[in-house]
Design an enzyme around this catalytic site. Structure first.
Site, short mmCIF file in Angstrom:
data_model
loop_
_atom_site.label_atom_id
_atom_site.label_comp_id
_atom_site.label_asym_id
_atom_site.label_seq_id
_atom_site.Cartn_x
_atom_site.Cartn_y
_atom_site.Cartn_z
CD GLU A 175 -6.75 -0.40 1.05
OE1 GLU A 175 -5.69 -0.13 0.44
OE2 GLU A 175 -6.79 -1.12 2.06
CG HIS A 221 -6.66 -3.27 -2.95
ND1 HIS A 221 -7.26 -2.54 -1.95
CD2 HIS A 221 -5.97 -4.26 -2.32
CE1 HIS A 221 -6.94 -3.06 -0.78
NE2 HIS A 221 -6.16 -4.11 -0.98
N GLY A 242 -7.59 -5.27 6.63
CA GLY A 242 -7.08 -4.31 7.61
C GLY A 242 -7.87 -4.29 8.91
CB SER A 273 -7.01 -9.73 8.74
OG SER A 273 -7.52 -8.41 8.71
CE LYS A 279 -3.42 -2.68 2.44
NZ LYS A 279 -4.78 -2.70 2.92
CD GLU A 321 -7.19 -8.44 -1.02
OE1 GLU A 321 -6.20 -8.86 -0.43
OE2 GLU A 321 -7.37 -7.23 -1.26
C1 PEP Z 1 -4.86 -5.94 1.29
O1 PEP Z 1 -4.90 -4.73 1.41
O2 PEP Z 1 -4.82 -6.46 0.15
C2 PEP Z 1 -4.87 -6.75 2.51
C3 PEP Z 1 -5.13 -8.03 2.39
O3 PEP Z 1 -4.62 -6.11 3.68
P1 PEP Z 1 -4.47 -6.77 5.15
O4 PEP Z 1 -3.67 -8.02 5.00
O5 PEP Z 1 -3.80 -5.73 5.95
O6 PEP Z 1 -5.87 -7.06 5.61
#
Ligand code: PEP
Length: 261
Positions: free
Chosen positions: A95, A93, A171, A209, A11, A165
């Site tokens: 985000e 992603h 996160g 996570s 990120k 995801e």
């Molecule tokens: C991500 O942003 O792709 C992600 C999996 O983040 P995290 O592992 O921090 O949840």
């Protein structure tokens, strides 16, 4: 047999000194049996490329322009990423979808731009908590996947890596359960199988996570080929612990395969 893939998504984190330390720790210690990549912020691609030269860790970016070249201020093209030695780029992603307006059509165009220069897009898909609670997980994923397939074409689907995801797990410190993950990964595998004979070659990752303690059970699932790792990819010991979990899951797969022969 599909090799496990562990991808770090840094990120918007890092600086020259911290990157040097982190990549130095990874470059000699990632197990050979596991494919490993780090997706670093654009300005650090050159540094990462140099620090990873000769290492088995490959390089990726976190986004890519849908355009090939020209008057697109602030954009970074797929050819530029390839120029800096990238093998992968993340597209879609959550985000970017939620904060920067990347809808599924744009995500599809970005994936296509990446494929055109030989990069492997890591296509992120996932549902929100509200979508899961209302029983719409598969419908949401089907919509995200169909939109991309409509742009890249069914014959190119086998060139993707797909990362499931769930937005609610990113996160938050709360990874999805193994049962939740397997159910969605198997849905994605089935979606692929309906469209391409290469479905069994596509690597499907889980992200959200993941920590060294949770990685083993998640990577050992029948349709799981590894993980996309955010926060834990910034801490060498954690990322290496996750790569080790992938190595063990891979060894188990090999043993099962040998047992079937
Ligand atoms: C991500 O942003 O792709 C992600 C999996 O983040 P995290 O592992 O921090 O949840």
């Amino acid at each position: 047999m599909r090799r496990k893939l562990v991808v770090g998504n840094w990120k918007m984190n890092g600086d020259l000194a911290r990157n040097r330390e982190l990549l130095g720790a990874l470059s000699t210690r990632v197990p050979d049996e596991v494919d490993c990549a780090v997706c670093v912020p654009f300005p650090y691609l050159a540094q990462a490329r140099e620090l990873l030269s000769g290492a088995s860790v490959t390089l990726g970016a976190q986004d890519v322009s849908e355009f090939a070249e020209g008057a697109y201020t602030g954009e970074v093209s797929a050819a530029m990423l390839a120029d800096f030695g990238c093998r992968y780029t993340i597209v879609g992603h959550s985000e970017r979808r939620s904060m920067f307006g990347d809808d599924s059509a744009l995500v599809g165009r970005k994936a296509l731009a990446a494929m055109r220069v030989g990069l492997v897009p890591i296509l992120c898909v996932g549902e929100s908590l509200e979508e899961r609670s209302s029983g719409r997980t598969e419908a949401v994923l089907r919509g995200q996947l169909d939109a991309v397939a409509g742009i890249v074409g069914a014959s190119s689907l086998s060139k993707l890596v797909i990362a499931y995801e769930p937005v609610w797990a990113i996160g938050t410190g709360q990874a999805a359960s193994a049962a939740q993950v397997q159910s969605v990964l198997s849905f994605v595998r089935g979606w692929l199988a309906d469209r391409t004979p290469g479905a069994d070659d596509v690597r499907i990752l889980y992200g959200g996570s993941v920590k060294p303690e949770s990685a083993g059970p998640l990577f050992g699932l029948p349709d799981s080929d590894g993980g996309l790792i955010g926060a834990a990819s910034l801490i060498a010991a954690q990322f290496l612990g996750i790569c080790e979990a992938a190595r063990i899951a891979w060894q188990d797969n090999v043993r099962q395969f040998e047992g079937l022969k």
